[in-house]
Design an enzyme around this catalytic site. Structure first.
Site, PDB file in Angstrom:
ATOM      1  N   HIS A   1      24.509 -22.705  -0.091  1.00 42.19           N
ATOM      2  CA  HIS A   1      23.049 -22.604  -0.228  1.00 42.19           C
ATOM      3  C   HIS A   1      22.368 -23.915   0.179  1.00 42.19           C
ATOM      4  O   HIS A   1      21.265 -23.910   0.749  1.00 42.19           O
ATOM      5  CB  HIS A   1      22.671 -22.292  -1.677  1.00 42.19           C
ATOM      6  CG  HIS A   1      22.568 -20.836  -1.994  1.00 42.19           C
ATOM      7  ND1 HIS A   1      21.721 -19.969  -1.321  1.00 42.19           N
ATOM      8  CD2 HIS A   1      23.198 -20.077  -2.924  1.00 42.19           C
ATOM      9  CE1 HIS A   1      21.833 -18.756  -1.819  1.00 42.19           C
ATOM     10  NE2 HIS A   1      22.722 -18.788  -2.797  1.00 42.19           N
TER      11      HIS A   1
ATOM     12  N   HIS B   1      29.962 -20.806  -2.574  1.00 37.84           N
ATOM     13  CA  HIS B   1      28.704 -20.061  -2.476  1.00 37.84           C
ATOM     14  C   HIS B   1      27.510 -20.972  -2.746  1.00 37.84           C
ATOM     15  O   HIS B   1      26.537 -20.980  -1.968  1.00 37.84           O
ATOM     16  CB  HIS B   1      28.747 -18.907  -3.482  1.00 37.84           C
ATOM     17  CG  HIS B   1      27.544 -18.026  -3.481  1.00 37.84           C
ATOM     18  ND1 HIS B   1      27.582 -16.701  -3.123  1.00 37.84           N
ATOM     19  CD2 HIS B   1      26.242 -18.267  -3.808  1.00 37.84           C
ATOM     20  CE1 HIS B   1      26.372 -16.167  -3.219  1.00 37.84           C
ATOM     21  NE2 HIS B   1      25.533 -17.105  -3.643  1.00 37.84           N
ATOM     22  N   GLU B   2      27.560 -21.744  -3.830  1.00 36.66           N
ATOM     23  CA  GLU B   2      26.407 -22.574  -4.194  1.00 36.66           C
ATOM     24  C   GLU B   2      26.239 -23.761  -3.244  1.00 36.66           C
ATOM     25  O   GLU B   2      25.112 -24.126  -2.901  1.00 36.66           O
ATOM     26  CB  GLU B   2      26.528 -23.046  -5.638  1.00 36.66           C
ATOM     27  CG  GLU B   2      26.536 -21.925  -6.659  1.00 36.66           C
ATOM     28  CD  GLU B   2      25.363 -20.962  -6.513  1.00 36.66           C
ATOM     29  OE1 GLU B   2      24.256 -21.400  -6.111  1.00 36.66           O
ATOM     30  OE2 GLU B   2      25.558 -19.764  -6.798  1.00 36.66           O
TER      31      GLU B   2
ATOM     32  N   CYS C   1      24.364 -12.183  -4.671  1.00 32.07           N
ATOM     33  CA  CYS C   1      23.542 -13.399  -4.697  1.00 32.07           C
ATOM     34  C   CYS C   1      22.211 -13.072  -5.367  1.00 32.07           C
ATOM     35  O   CYS C   1      21.610 -12.026  -5.090  1.00 32.07           O
ATOM     36  CB  CYS C   1      23.306 -13.907  -3.279  1.00 32.07           C
ATOM     37  SG  CYS C   1      22.282 -15.392  -3.181  1.00 32.07           S
TER      38      CYS C   1
END
Length: 219
Positions: free
Chosen positions: A176, A172-173, A130
């Site tokens: 966030h 993953h994004e 990351c």
């Protein structure tokens, strides 16, 4: 006695925050783990940025992602608590890694107010890093297939299925934007410096790392 007065600093409008960020030349500064903005759920996009400012902001996110370099970048990673991310992966990998990890090219996309759901029981575990946790990687088991719903930068609906590495990037994004870092899902015994990952665990799968470091992989 009455309640304590609120001494927190006044909240800066998101449009002003973005304008200030864009006033600096070059890539945007990337926020590192430990900053509270990475641990708070973001604000859904609902016109807080006018179309011109939105276009400039996502262009800056893309340029920053390329400069890092990375394959995705979410607005809170540059200090903006807004539910927007960009993703793109040219997938410059060997044929072996492409087959094993399902890492195929992912065209550039802007994700506005995204969410995802796993499709089926399949899970895949690989080393993941990351831009907000520089210098480290760890093994994360994620859905092998997901359905993404979102809007694009023009307000058009996105409803698409992803598998392999593109599915990992989407997860993953989007995580966030919910205040979640990949480390929250990781096998912490797998945590390795970038140097150790490159020297000791360059294999297409983390099976050898699991045996040596003592963690389990999904069946």
């Amino acid at each position: 006695m009455g309640p304590e007065p609120d001494r927190s600093p006044p909240r800066i409008p998101l449009s002003d925050l973005v304008e200030e960020l864009l006033g600096h030349e070059g890539p945007l500064p990337i926020v590192a783990a430990g900053d509270p903005v990475l641990r708070r759920a973001t604000e859904p996009f609902d016109g807080q940025l006018d179309p011109d400012l939105l276009a400039r902001f996502v262009a800056a996110l893309r340029a920053t992602m390329h400069a890092a370099p990375g394959v995705g970048l979410a607005a809170p990673q540059v200090g903006v608590p807004l539910r927007i991310a960009v993703i793109e992966d040219p997938a410059p990998v060997s044929d072996e890694i492409r087959v094993v990890r399902g890492r195929v090219p992912l065209p550039y996309r802007v994700l506005v107010n995204p969410s995802y759901d796993g499709i089926g029981p399949g899970r895949a575990a690989f080393f993941e890093g990351c831009l907000s946790v520089p210098g480290w990687q760890a093994v994360v088991a994620r859905h092998d297939q997901v359905r993404l719903t979102a809007l694009d930068e023009h307000g058009l609906a996105v409803d698409e299925e992803f598998s392999g590495w593109p599915a990992r990037i989407v997860q993953h994004e989007t995580d966030h934007l919910d205040g979640v870092l990949y480390l929250d899902h990781a096998e912490l015994r797998s945590l390795s410096s970038n140097q150790a990952t490159a020297e000791l665990w360059p294999q297409p799968t983390p099976r050898r790392a699991a045996e040596a470091l003592g963690f389990d992989l999904p069946n």
